[in-house]
Design a protein around this motif. Structure first.
Motif, PDB file in Angstrom:
ATOM      1  N   UNK A 149       0.790  -1.247   0.000  1.00  0.00           N
ATOM      2  CA  UNK A 149       0.000   0.000   0.000  1.00  0.00           C
ATOM      3  C   UNK A 149       0.820   1.293   0.000  1.00  0.00           C
ATOM      4  N   UNK A 150       2.145   1.196   0.228  1.00  0.00           N
ATOM      5  CA  UNK A 150       2.936   2.435   0.368  1.00  0.00           C
ATOM      6  C   UNK A 150       3.247   3.041  -1.005  1.00  0.00           C
ATOM      7  N   UNK A 151       2.232   3.566  -1.620  1.00  0.00           N
ATOM      8  CA  UNK A 151       2.413   4.161  -2.962  1.00  0.00           C
ATOM      9  C   UNK A 151       1.277   5.135  -3.245  1.00  0.00           C
ATOM     10  N   UNK A 152       1.553   6.093  -4.151  1.00  0.00           N
ATOM     11  CA  UNK A 152       0.514   7.019  -4.641  1.00  0.00           C
ATOM     12  C   UNK A 152      -0.264   7.687  -3.513  1.00  0.00           C
ATOM     13  N   UNK A 153       0.448   8.396  -2.651  1.00  0.00           N
ATOM     14  CA  UNK A 153      -0.231   9.177  -1.609  1.00  0.00           C
ATOM     15  C   UNK A 153      -0.213  10.641  -2.065  1.00  0.00           C
ATOM     16  N   UNK A 170      11.145  -1.662  -1.834  1.00  0.00           N
ATOM     17  CA  UNK A 170       9.825  -2.322  -1.885  1.00  0.00           C
ATOM     18  C   UNK A 170       9.862  -3.396  -2.968  1.00  0.00           C
ATOM     19  N   UNK A 171       9.216  -4.531  -2.700  1.00  0.00           N
ATOM     20  CA  UNK A 171       9.267  -5.668  -3.619  1.00  0.00           C
ATOM     21  C   UNK A 171       8.477  -5.367  -4.902  1.00  0.00           C
ATOM     22  N   UNK A 172       9.133  -5.386  -6.083  1.00  0.00           N
ATOM     23  CA  UNK A 172       8.409  -5.058  -7.327  1.00  0.00           C
ATOM     24  C   UNK A 172       7.179  -5.934  -7.547  1.00  0.00           C
ATOM     25  N   UNK A 173       7.269  -7.219  -7.189  1.00  0.00           N
ATOM     26  CA  UNK A 173       6.124  -8.128  -7.397  1.00  0.00           C
ATOM     27  C   UNK A 173       4.935  -7.684  -6.544  1.00  0.00           C
ATOM     28  N   UNK A 174       5.215  -7.190  -5.349  1.00  0.00           N
ATOM     29  CA  UNK A 174       4.119  -6.738  -4.474  1.00  0.00           C
ATOM     30  C   UNK A 174       3.513  -5.454  -5.030  1.00  0.00           C
ATOM     31  N   UNK A 175       4.359  -4.529  -5.456  1.00  0.00           N
ATOM     32  CA  UNK A 175       3.857  -3.270  -6.045  1.00  0.00           C
ATOM     33  C   UNK A 175       2.983  -3.590  -7.261  1.00  0.00           C
TER      34      UNK A 175
END
Ligand SMILES: Cc1ncc(COP(=O)(O)O)c(C=O)c1O
Length: 237
Positions: A149-153, A170-175
């Motif tokens: 979830x730590x993205x696009x804030x 941050x893990x690219x696969x998770x993003x």
């Protein structure tokens, strides 16, 4: 023992032994601030300046700092109970019962130490019950510091419409498994669910995204979100 020092000295000591000089990147300021006491609506720094605390630790201090009844209740429990590594305590049960009583949709409560742990557990549960991997968040919403979830804030304009992870490492696969949609946009919701509904475990939404200026949700947007999730077996967090 604490030795009183000025803001600048404490900030310098902090920077030597604490990454970034603060214990959460959200507490970092462009100037040195070391808080020595807090009472009611104010706190006082190490240089003796007293501030009216509009920040209120991001919100939880609804009764103000050091409320005497809260402090008395905490002191009372600390005299007879501290941390236990097995079983449950009556206070935990009481708190869960109180929350279930006051939140109409709550049937059971998992208590966590932070919001990030809560959203992490909710997303894991959503993936477990749906057997799906993709989650969807919205541009401008914050749900904690973990990779899903730590993205696009608070994204700069050139990053809107693209993935904007907020940290290295941050893990690219998770993003990759998190989709980001514009907030309040019903059409984007419908298109995404039509095209990828059977991959989506959960939509996670902050009803009033506070980092981007407390944007109000359109009521029809929330209704569409609820009914699309129900229709496609997607968990709404
Ligand atoms: C809506 C929302 N979810 C999750 C979090 C993450 O909580 P924490 O900072 O306690 O990990 C926050 C924190 O501001 C939040 O506002």
């Amino acid at each position: 023992m604490l030795i009183a020092q000025h803001n600048a000295e404490l900030a310098e000591r902090a920077a030597r032994v604490i990454p970034g000089g603060v214990n959460s990147s959200n507490r970092r300021l462009p100037w040195p601030l070391a808080v020595v006491s807090a009472q009611g609506a104010t706190f006082t720094d190490a240089d003796g300046t007293t501030y009216l605390d509009y920040h209120a630790a991001f919100g939880p201090l609804i009764l103000g700092h050091n409320h005497p009844r809260v402090n008395a209740a905490v002191r009372d429990v600390m005299e007879r109970l501290d941390i236990i590594g097995a079983g449950v305590t009556e206070l935990e049960v009481q708190l869960a019962e109180t929350l279930c009583r006051h939140i109409p949709s709550a049937e059971r409560v998992l208590l966590t130490n932070s919001g990030s742990e809560a959203t992490f557990a909710a997303l894991r549960l959503a993936r477990a019950v749906t057997g799906r991997n993709t989650i969807v968040k919205f541009q401008g919403t914050y749900h904690g510091w973990h990779d899903a979830v730590l993205m696009n804030v608070i994204s700069p304009p050139e990053k809107i419409g693209r993935k904007d992870p907020l940290s290295l490492g941050m893990l690219p696969e998770t993003i990759e498994h998190t989709l980001v949609l514009p907030f309040n946009d019903i059409e984007a919701l419908q298109t995404t669910v039509e095209q990828r509904g059977d991959e989506i475990a959960a939509f996670i939404v902050e009803i009033i995204p506070h980092n981007i200026g407390c944007v109000l949700p359109r009521p029809e947007f929330l209704r569409a979100l609820r009914s699309l999730c129900d229709a496609h077996g997607i968990v709404l967090i």
